[in-house]
Motif scaffolding. Structure first.
Motif, PDB file in Angstrom:
ATOM      1  N   PRO A   4       0.804  -1.227   0.000  1.00 24.72           N
ATOM      2  CA  PRO A   4       0.000   0.000   0.000  1.00 24.72           C
ATOM      3  C   PRO A   4       0.841   1.284   0.000  1.00 24.72           C
ATOM      4  N   GLN A   5       1.965   1.307   0.693  1.00 22.43           N
ATOM      5  CA  GLN A   5       2.782   2.517   0.726  1.00 22.43           C
ATOM      6  C   GLN A   5       3.328   2.856  -0.662  1.00 22.43           C
ATOM      7  N   GLU A   6       3.750   1.839  -1.416  1.00 21.68           N
ATOM      8  CA  GLU A   6       4.271   2.082  -2.763  1.00 21.68           C
ATOM      9  C   GLU A   6       3.169   2.606  -3.688  1.00 21.68           C
ATOM     10  N   VAL A   7       1.973   2.059  -3.574  1.00 20.40           N
ATOM     11  CA  VAL A   7       0.837   2.526  -4.371  1.00 20.40           C
ATOM     12  C   VAL A   7       0.494   3.963  -3.981  1.00 20.40           C
ATOM     13  N   PHE A   8       0.443   4.226  -2.686  1.00 19.61           N
ATOM     14  CA  PHE A   8       0.142   5.567  -2.185  1.00 19.61           C
ATOM     15  C   PHE A   8       1.179   6.574  -2.689  1.00 19.61           C
ATOM     16  N   ASP A   9       2.455   6.214  -2.612  1.00 20.01           N
ATOM     17  CA  ASP A   9       3.521   7.115  -3.069  1.00 20.01           C
ATOM     18  C   ASP A   9       3.369   7.420  -4.565  1.00 20.01           C
ATOM     19  N   PHE A  10       3.036   6.399  -5.350  1.00 28.54           N
ATOM     20  CA  PHE A  10       2.836   6.591  -6.790  1.00 28.54           C
ATOM     21  C   PHE A  10       1.689   7.570  -7.042  1.00 28.54           C
ATOM     22  N   LEU A  11       0.542   7.354  -6.381  1.00 31.91           N
ATOM     23  CA  LEU A  11      -0.630   8.202  -6.592  1.00 31.91           C
ATOM     24  C   LEU A  11      -0.451   9.593  -5.992  1.00 31.91           C
ATOM     25  N   SER A  12       0.433   9.735  -5.014  1.00 30.81           N
ATOM     26  CA  SER A  12       0.675  11.039  -4.393  1.00 30.81           C
ATOM     27  C   SER A  12       1.447  11.979  -5.315  1.00 30.81           C
ATOM     28  N   ASP A  13       2.169  11.416  -6.266  1.00 25.43           N
ATOM     29  CA  ASP A  13       2.922  12.219  -7.227  1.00 25.43           C
ATOM     30  C   ASP A  13       2.021  12.451  -8.437  1.00 25.43           C
ATOM     31  N   VAL A  14       1.454  13.653  -8.547  1.00 26.08           N
ATOM     32  CA  VAL A  14       0.418  13.904  -9.554  1.00 26.08           C
ATOM     33  C   VAL A  14       0.901  13.680 -10.989  1.00 26.08           C
ATOM     34  N   LYS A  15       2.191  13.808 -11.241  1.00 27.80           N
ATOM     35  CA  LYS A  15       2.660  13.595 -12.620  1.00 27.80           C
ATOM     36  C   LYS A  15       2.476  12.144 -13.067  1.00 27.80           C
ATOM     37  N   ASN A  16       2.377  11.220 -12.106  1.00 27.97           N
ATOM     38  CA  ASN A  16       2.170   9.811 -12.447  1.00 27.97           C
ATOM     39  C   ASN A  16       0.790   9.529 -13.031  1.00 27.97           C
ATOM     40  N   PHE A  17      -0.159  10.432 -12.828  1.00 24.35           N
ATOM     41  CA  PHE A  17      -1.502  10.204 -13.375  1.00 24.35           C
ATOM     42  C   PHE A  17      -1.494  10.176 -14.899  1.00 24.35           C
ATOM     43  N   GLU A  18      -0.492  10.796 -15.524  1.00 26.09           N
ATOM     44  CA  GLU A  18      -0.408  10.745 -16.981  1.00 26.09           C
ATOM     45  C   GLU A  18      -0.279   9.302 -17.465  1.00 26.09           C
ATOM     46  N   ARG A  19       0.413   8.462 -16.688  1.00 25.95           N
ATOM     47  CA  ARG A  19       0.601   7.055 -17.056  1.00 25.95           C
ATOM     48  C   ARG A  19      -0.673   6.228 -16.886  1.00 25.95           C
ATOM     49  N   LEU A  20      -1.655   6.770 -16.162  1.00 26.10           N
ATOM     50  CA  LEU A  20      -2.918   6.060 -15.931  1.00 26.10           C
ATOM     51  C   LEU A  20      -4.020   6.479 -16.898  1.00 26.10           C
ATOM     52  N   MET A  21      -3.808   7.569 -17.608  1.00 25.79           N
ATOM     53  CA  MET A  21      -4.849   8.152 -18.457  1.00 25.79           C
ATOM     54  C   MET A  21      -5.205   7.249 -19.638  1.00 25.79           C
ATOM     55  N   PRO A  22      -6.454   7.399 -20.126  1.00 24.03           N
ATOM     56  CA  PRO A  22      -6.874   6.644 -21.304  1.00 24.03           C
ATOM     57  C   PRO A  22      -6.101   7.091 -22.551  1.00 24.03           C
ATOM     58  N   GLU A  23      -6.175   6.290 -23.594  1.00 25.01           N
ATOM     59  CA  GLU A  23      -5.462   6.601 -24.830  1.00 25.01           C
ATOM     60  C   GLU A  23      -5.994   7.853 -25.520  1.00 25.01           C
TER      61      GLU A  23
END
Length: 131
Positions: free
Chosen positions: A14-33
């Protein structure tokens, strides 16, 4: 209007997932095509647009490490939040679910329910590969 994504399993604690989601620039990697724009506006804020949709600015509004992160609409005419719930589901495993909450008139809710449901499902389904 409340919408929930399906739960996905991520092979990280959970901490690694939380850290990933806490960095807003990572949301680009989750976005739809079909994303047409993504821009980081600060440590806790980003802007994105999907083809055919208006630009949306999301800002981190609440964090409870390592189990919860809340993004809220920053500016614009719509008031809503996107909450990531992170639960431990095994050794080095997390179950992640996204919840969208917004207060919309019935006509607006009917128009956006489908696209928003698909959007949060895409975000959560991209997590196992991205994190």
């Amino acid at each position: 209007m409340n919408l929930e994504s399906p739960k996905v399993t991520v092979e990280k604690n959970p901490q690694e997932v939380f850290d990933f989601l806490s960095d807003v620039k990572n949301f680009e990697r989750l976005m739809p095509e079909n994303i047409s724009k993504f821009e980081v506006l600060g440590d806790d804020k980003f802007l994105f647009a999907l083809k055919g949709m208006p630009e949306i600015i999301l800002k981190k509004t609440e964090t409870v490490a390592p189990h919860k992160i809340v993004l809220g609409a920053a500016g614009g005419k719509l008031d809503f939040s996107l909450t990531g719930d992170i639960q431990e589901s095994g050794t080095n495993q997390s179950a992640v679910k996204l919840t969208f909450e917004g207060d919309f008139n019935p006509m607006m809710a009917m128009m956006i329910k489908g696209p928003i449901s698909k959007f949060i499902e895409t975000l959560v389904s991209n997590m196992p590969k991205a994190i």
